[in-house]
Design a protein around this motif. Sequence first.
Motif, PDB file in Angstrom:
ATOM      1  N   ILE A   1      35.545  38.854  42.476  1.00  0.00           N
ATOM      2  CA  ILE A   1      35.815  40.396  42.413  1.00  0.00           C
ATOM      3  C   ILE A   1      35.239  40.262  40.579  1.00  0.00           C
ATOM      4  O   ILE A   1      36.579  40.543  40.067  1.00  0.00           O
ATOM      5  CB  ILE A   1      36.482  40.736  43.053  1.00  0.00           C
ATOM      6  CG1 ILE A   1      37.978  40.686  44.170  1.00  0.00           C
ATOM      7  CG2 ILE A   1      36.616  42.798  42.721  1.00  0.00           C
ATOM      8  CD1 ILE A   1      38.361  41.517  44.820  1.00  0.00           C
TER       9      ILE A   1
ATOM     10  N   PHE B   1      41.272  41.521  38.104  1.00  0.00           N
ATOM     11  CA  PHE B   1      40.510  41.021  39.699  1.00  0.00           C
ATOM     12  C   PHE B   1      40.565  39.970  39.174  1.00  0.00           C
ATOM     13  O   PHE B   1      40.208  39.057  38.282  1.00  0.00           O
ATOM     14  CB  PHE B   1      39.873  41.713  39.557  1.00  0.00           C
ATOM     15  CG  PHE B   1      39.934  43.584  40.327  1.00  0.00           C
ATOM     16  CD1 PHE B   1      39.977  43.565  41.481  1.00  0.00           C
ATOM     17  CD2 PHE B   1      40.295  43.989  39.008  1.00  0.00           C
ATOM     18  CE1 PHE B   1      39.997  44.638  41.417  1.00  0.00           C
ATOM     19  CE2 PHE B   1      39.764  45.476  39.325  1.00  0.00           C
ATOM     20  CZ  PHE B   1      39.897  46.016  41.264  1.00  0.00           C
TER      21      PHE B   1
ATOM     22  N   ILE C   1      33.216  48.440  40.546  1.00  0.00           N
ATOM     23  CA  ILE C   1      35.028  48.127  40.702  1.00  0.00           C
ATOM     24  C   ILE C   1      34.997  48.714  39.346  1.00  0.00           C
ATOM     25  O   ILE C   1      35.937  49.962  39.506  1.00  0.00           O
ATOM     26  CB  ILE C   1      35.180  46.292  40.063  1.00  0.00           C
ATOM     27  CG1 ILE C   1      34.437  46.387  41.915  1.00  0.00           C
ATOM     28  CG2 ILE C   1      36.750  46.168  40.381  1.00  0.00           C
ATOM     29  CD1 ILE C   1      34.459  44.539  41.904  1.00  0.00           C
TER      30      ILE C   1
ATOM     31  N   GLN D   1      40.806  42.352  48.020  1.00  0.00           N
ATOM     32  CA  GLN D   1      40.131  43.686  46.434  1.00  0.00           C
ATOM     33  C   GLN D   1      40.793  44.857  46.962  1.00  0.00           C
ATOM     34  O   GLN D   1      41.304  45.362  46.006  1.00  0.00           O
ATOM     35  CB  GLN D   1      39.332  43.382  47.639  1.00  0.00           C
ATOM     36  CG  GLN D   1      37.629  44.105  47.200  1.00  0.00           C
ATOM     37  CD  GLN D   1      36.935  44.318  46.969  1.00  0.00           C
ATOM     38  OE1 GLN D   1      36.156  42.955  47.882  1.00  0.00           O
ATOM     39  NE2 GLN D   1      35.094  44.238  46.243  1.00  0.00           N
TER      40      GLN D   1
END
Lengths: 314, 315
Positions: free
Chosen positions: B263, B259, B104, B172
Amino acid sequence: MTHFIGRRLLHAIPTLVLISMVVFAILALAPGDPLAGFAANPDIPPEVRMNIRHQLGLDDPVYVRYVKWATSFVEGNWGYSFQSHVPADQLIGQRLPTDLAVVGSSYVIAVLFAIPIGVLSAVKQYSIFDQVATTLAFIGFSLPTFFTGILFIIVFSVKLHWLPFIYNTTVTDPVQILKQSVMPVVVLALFTSATLMRFVRSSMLDNVQQDYVRTALAKGLRSGKVIVRHVLRNGLIPVVTLLALGLPAVFTGAVITEQIFRVPGIGSLLITAIQNSDTPVVMCITFVYAILVVVFNIIADVLYGLLDPRIRYG
Amino acid sequence: MVSVRPDAVGQPALPAAVRMFRRPARTLWGDAWRRFRKHRLAMAGGAMFLFLTAATIIGPIIYHVPIGAIDFHNARLTPSWAHPFGTNDLGQDMLARCLYGGRISIAVGFAAMLVSITLGTLVGAIAGFFGRTTDHVLMRLTDVFISLPSLPLLLLVLYLYRDGLAKMFGPQLGIFWLIVVVLGGLNWMPTARLVRAGFLAVKEREFMEAARSLGVGPVSQIFRHILPNTLSPVIVSATLSVGTAMIAEATLSFLGLGFPPDIPSWGRLLYDAQNYLDLAPHMALFPGLMICLAVLSINYVGDGLRDALDPRKVS
């Protein structure tokens, strides 16, 4: 000169107006409701809530609300906090001394380290000192402050028990105050001085190679004197401008450091205000930061003109 | 100068000028690569960043530990063979979370870089190419954006729009795009200035006059003729802005506005570790080190590229 400053100030006004519009638009277009807290409160029936909305002018079109906000901001009424019902400027005023103390001293320390190290590392280019200094500076400005802060806490508070990791404003003992400010100040200073040092070094290097330096040396002046009296004076001109430009960034950057060490500065006020949907305070702080940036931009321009005789403003 | 291989025996000696053409052609990018290779730290940085990226992409495929499995019996374990990075306060494996989180963080870094570079190049190119009023308006806009206090604005936008976008695109993707667009939207100004300066310089050169007199259209002038000549500062600033974006994402997540906990980007892992600095410092150390390594290595790559692509250094 006054003419130039006046023109720069006039130029700053549309910039500030645009910035305030951007911030206002972001807040106005957001899906949340500033009176959401009232909606959850069973003591306030929906009609009353609607009435409050109407009285506060929340039903007006966006541009009407903006004009109202802008005029009262200019008049010095910066709005009241939804949370504590204290005027926003008063809240900021309460936090300002702590902020100035922490951010200010970190900036002074950063400058005191960055300039001599930068100069020395430019004068002795490619020496071991230069290589160590530039490597450390590179690492220093690549490390985010939230990690250095956490690292400091783990080492100096958790493992060694030397320093407290929570900033406590009720403490009056000067030794305690000093001890609790060490880590936030050093974390901020490390990052700032790393950036500054790189800049000082490259600015000095630009000047060391100039012809006037060779002339001075050829005339038989000692090199130490040439560095201090000739090169330094020219090399620091862009550095002074950068110092003025960088100060607002240090204030906004301090948000993170304040959050890690629980320093009750303006940054942590902003975070709590955002988390509480305290729109007037958020708007006020963001705008104060924007004013800081614009004002220091002007200061940097003016300083540049004052220090560098080659620059003349018509 | 160029070293010339001695010619095969028996062949008549050729004039030097002809021999020059015998060696493989040196391209612009080949030269840059040759200079880049000499920058040891940049090479090390590149290798490190590739390693980290590969680890985060391949890692979760090989290392089959779920990132969300809660196990209170094994909470806050220090690093061991079973859990190389230890476990967090919920007993979740930190290595798995770091690997997954790296995907990420790195993705945000690159996506935000693409947004800011595209935007900056577009604004700079239009301003530099068309000049006059267009240039004036766009550069004033750039000035306004530079004066925006970016961190407070980032926090504000994320806080206000997070839930709305999460509802629209799923938690997400919604937050990912929000972060990427806002980071890119607040970071394009330096690129725009660089590109504009490049355009102003290249626009007046003779080959541009030739192109114009041949009737080359503006789009082709911009993309075929001018842009390639202004590319090197853009590449450097693109590399450095990946690091900036990764730090910005980590900052947002660290302040609890990035986030959500399911996540686990590197910044989010640090945020979660904050309250356990005394009991489980490894929870903060590993994700923090990952961020530092990634940013440091990509900054070294940028530094090396700056030297390699500098046209004044042509040897």
